[in-house]
Design a protein around this motif. Structure first.
Motif, PDB file in Angstrom:
ATOM      1  N   LYS A 121      39.947  40.386  39.379  1.00  0.00           N
ATOM      2  CA  LYS A 121      39.068  41.556  39.419  1.00  0.00           C
ATOM      3  C   LYS A 121      38.496  41.767  40.814  1.00  0.00           C
ATOM      4  O   LYS A 121      38.498  40.866  41.659  1.00  0.00           O
ATOM      5  CB  LYS A 121      37.940  41.386  38.399  1.00  0.00           C
ATOM      6  N   ASP A 122      38.004  42.951  41.049  1.00  0.00           N
ATOM      7  CA  ASP A 122      37.414  43.307  42.332  1.00  0.00           C
ATOM      8  C   ASP A 122      36.292  42.338  42.697  1.00  0.00           C
ATOM      9  O   ASP A 122      35.431  42.030  41.860  1.00  0.00           O
ATOM     10  CB  ASP A 122      36.870  44.733  42.270  1.00  0.00           C
ATOM     11  N   PHE A 123      36.297  41.873  43.937  1.00  0.00           N
ATOM     12  CA  PHE A 123      35.323  40.854  44.359  1.00  0.00           C
ATOM     13  C   PHE A 123      33.880  41.347  44.227  1.00  0.00           C
ATOM     14  O   PHE A 123      33.018  40.638  43.714  1.00  0.00           O
ATOM     15  CB  PHE A 123      35.586  40.418  45.795  1.00  0.00           C
ATOM     16  N   VAL A 124      33.624  42.558  44.689  1.00  0.00           N
ATOM     17  CA  VAL A 124      32.256  43.085  44.655  1.00  0.00           C
ATOM     18  C   VAL A 124      31.756  43.171  43.218  1.00  0.00           C
ATOM     19  O   VAL A 124      30.613  42.822  42.928  1.00  0.00           O
ATOM     20  CB  VAL A 124      32.183  44.464  45.336  1.00  0.00           C
ATOM     21  N   GLN A 125      32.613  43.607  42.310  1.00  0.00           N
ATOM     22  CA  GLN A 125      32.222  43.698  40.911  1.00  0.00           C
ATOM     23  C   GLN A 125      31.935  42.316  40.313  1.00  0.00           C
ATOM     24  O   GLN A 125      30.977  42.143  39.566  1.00  0.00           O
ATOM     25  CB  GLN A 125      33.316  44.394  40.102  1.00  0.00           C
ATOM     26  N   GLU A 126      32.782  41.345  40.649  1.00  0.00           N
ATOM     27  CA  GLU A 126      32.581  39.988  40.144  1.00  0.00           C
ATOM     28  C   GLU A 126      31.306  39.372  40.710  1.00  0.00           C
ATOM     29  O   GLU A 126      30.550  38.714  40.005  1.00  0.00           O
ATOM     30  CB  GLU A 126      33.789  39.104  40.491  1.00  0.00           C
ATOM     31  N   LYS A 127      31.066  39.612  41.973  1.00  0.00           N
ATOM     32  CA  LYS A 127      29.846  39.081  42.599  1.00  0.00           C
ATOM     33  C   LYS A 127      28.610  39.694  41.951  1.00  0.00           C
ATOM     34  O   LYS A 127      27.638  38.993  41.641  1.00  0.00           O
ATOM     35  CB  LYS A 127      29.864  39.368  44.095  1.00  0.00           C
ATOM     36  N   THR A 128      28.665  40.996  41.711  1.00  0.00           N
ATOM     37  CA  THR A 128      27.548  41.676  41.053  1.00  0.00           C
ATOM     38  C   THR A 128      27.327  41.121  39.659  1.00  0.00           C
ATOM     39  O   THR A 128      26.188  40.912  39.230  1.00  0.00           O
ATOM     40  CB  THR A 128      27.811  43.187  40.988  1.00  0.00           C
ATOM     41  N   ARG A 129      28.406  40.879  38.940  1.00  0.00           N
ATOM     42  CA  ARG A 129      28.311  40.334  37.587  1.00  0.00           C
ATOM     43  C   ARG A 129      27.673  38.954  37.603  1.00  0.00           C
ATOM     44  O   ARG A 129      26.790  38.654  36.782  1.00  0.00           O
ATOM     45  CB  ARG A 129      29.692  40.253  36.943  1.00  0.00           C
ATOM     46  N   ILE A 130      28.113  38.108  38.531  1.00  0.00           N
ATOM     47  CA  ILE A 130      27.575  36.747  38.611  1.00  0.00           C
ATOM     48  C   ILE A 130      26.091  36.772  38.964  1.00  0.00           C
ATOM     49  O   ILE A 130      25.271  36.078  38.338  1.00  0.00           O
ATOM     50  CB  ILE A 130      28.359  35.919  39.656  1.00  0.00           C
ATOM     51  N   LEU A 131      25.719  37.577  39.935  1.00  0.00           N
ATOM     52  CA  LEU A 131      24.314  37.646  40.336  1.00  0.00           C
ATOM     53  C   LEU A 131      23.442  38.175  39.193  1.00  0.00           C
ATOM     54  O   LEU A 131      22.346  37.675  38.956  1.00  0.00           O
ATOM     55  CB  LEU A 131      24.161  38.536  41.571  1.00  0.00           C
TER      56      LEU A 131
END
Length: 296
Positions: free
Chosen positions: A244-254
Motif C-alpha cells: 500500500k501507499d507509504f503515506v497512507q500506511e504511515k497515517t494509519r499507523i500514527l
C-alpha cells in the motif's frame, strides 16, 4: 479522575425524568420522597422508562473515560449508573440527568455508596458529614458538596498525581483548610484512590504504556520508507502493508497509536504526563518531538 464531556439525551428521555421527579416530590415528607425515589429507581427500566434508560445508558457509555471505563477508578468496567448526589439524601436528583455518571460496581457500591459531606453553611469551609444512618431521614441543609462533581468540575484542578517521585498517588493542590483542599481530600478518601494497591500499580504500568506508545509515535513520524515504518513500531498486530501507499500506511499507523493512547485506562496518567512534562525529562523530550500529542 478527569472531567467528563457531557452529552445530551433525547428530549423524550428528559421529559420522562422530569415526570418521575414530579411524582417523587409529591411525597408529603422527606422520608416519603426518599422512599418514592428508591421505589421508582428500582423499577426505572420498566414501562415508559425502558426507552429513556436505554438512551441514558448509551449516552453515559459514550461519556466514559477510555472504553467503558469507570469514571472514578479509571480501571474497572463501568456497569452502574452512579448518582453523584446520593438519591438517599437528594431524592429530587434521583432522576436528574446531570446527576449521573457511569461507574464500576466496586466504586459505586463498596466505596462511595451514600457517603457524603457538605459545606454547612453554604460557601463556608465547615465540613459536615451527612452520610445517612439506617432508619433516619434528614433533608440536607445545602447542596454545597465536598465530593467533586465530574460533570461540572475538573478533578485535576483539585489534586494531581505524584509522578515525579513515582508514588502514583493523588495529592491535594491547594493549602490545607481551603475548600479546594477539603474537596480533594474527601473525594480521594471516599473512593479509596490512594489506598487501593491495584490502582497504584496500574497507574505505574499506565505510565510505562503511554511513554512506550509515545516513543513509537515519535519514531514512526520520522520514517520515510515502509521498512523504516515497520521497524519503528515493531508490532506484528500493526504490521505494515508494503503493497500500500507509504503515506497512507504511515497515517494509519500514527492514527492507530493515537487511538491506543486515547482509549487506554487511567487517562489521568496521560494528562498528568503532559501537565508535569517540565519535570519529566524523557516525557518532555518526546512531547517536544510530537507537539500534536499535547492536545490529545
Amino acid at each position: 479522575m478527569i472531567q467528563l464531556t457531557s452529552k445530551n439525551i433525547s428530549l423524550s428521555s428528559l421529559a420522562h425524568l422530569s415526570a418521575v421527579t414530579q411524582t417523587i416530590m409529591q411525597g408529603a415528607s422527606f422520608e416519603d420522597q426518599v422512599q418514592k425515589a428508591k421505589s421508582k429507581w428500582n423499577n426505572k427500566g420498566s414501562g415508559l422508562g425502558q426507552g429513556a434508560f436505554a438512551d441514558i445508558k448509551k449516552t453515559l457509555l459514550e461519556m466514559c473515560v477510555g472504553v467503558e471505563i469507570c469514571a472514578y477508578c479509571e480501571q474497572n468496567e463501568a456497569t452502574d449508573i452512579e448518582h453523584i448526589f446520593p438519591k438517599r439524601l437528594y431524592p429530587e436528583k434521583a432522576f436528574s440527568w446531570e446527576n449521573y455518571i457511569f461507574a464500576c460496581s466496586k466504586c459505586n457500591t463498596h466505596h462511595k455508596s451514600d457517603k457524603f459531606k457538605i459545606f454547612d453553611p453554604k460557601n463556608s469551609v465547615i465540613e459536615t458529614d451527612i452520610t445517612p444512618k439506617r432508619g433516619t431521614f434528614t433533608k440536607p441543609p445545602t447542596e454545597d458538596s465536598l465530593f467533586i462533581n465530574q460533570r461540572i468540575e475538573d478533578p485535576m484542578d483539585f489534586f494531581e498525581l505524584d509522578l515525579v517521585n513515582q508514588q502514583f498517588i493523588f495529592t491535594e493542590k491547594h493549602p490545607p483548610g481551603t475548600r479546594n483542599y477539603l474537596k480533594a481530600k474527601f473525594t480521594k478518601e471516599v473512593l479509596g484512590l490512594n489506598t487501593r494497591a491495584t490502582l497504584i500499580e496500574s497507574r505505574k504500568k499506565a505510565v510505562m504504556f503511554y511513554i512506550s506508545r509515545l516513543e513509537k509515535f515519535v519514531k514512526a513520524s520520522a520514517t520515510t520508507t515502509h521498512e523504516e515504518l515497520s521497524n519503528s513500531i515493531n508490532d506484528d498486530w500493526k504490521s505494515v502493508d508494503h503493497a500500500k501507499d507509504f503515506v497512507q500506511e504511515k497515517t494509519r499507523i500514527l492514527s492507530s497509536i493515537k487511538k491506543d493512547i486515547l482509549e487506554y485506562s487511567h487517562p489521568t496518567v496521560w494528562k498528568e504526563l503532559i501537565r508535569q512534562r517540565a519535570n519529566l525529562p524523557k516525557t518532555n523530550n518526546l512531547l517536544l518531538q510530537a507537539p500534536e500529542a499535547l492536545t490529545w
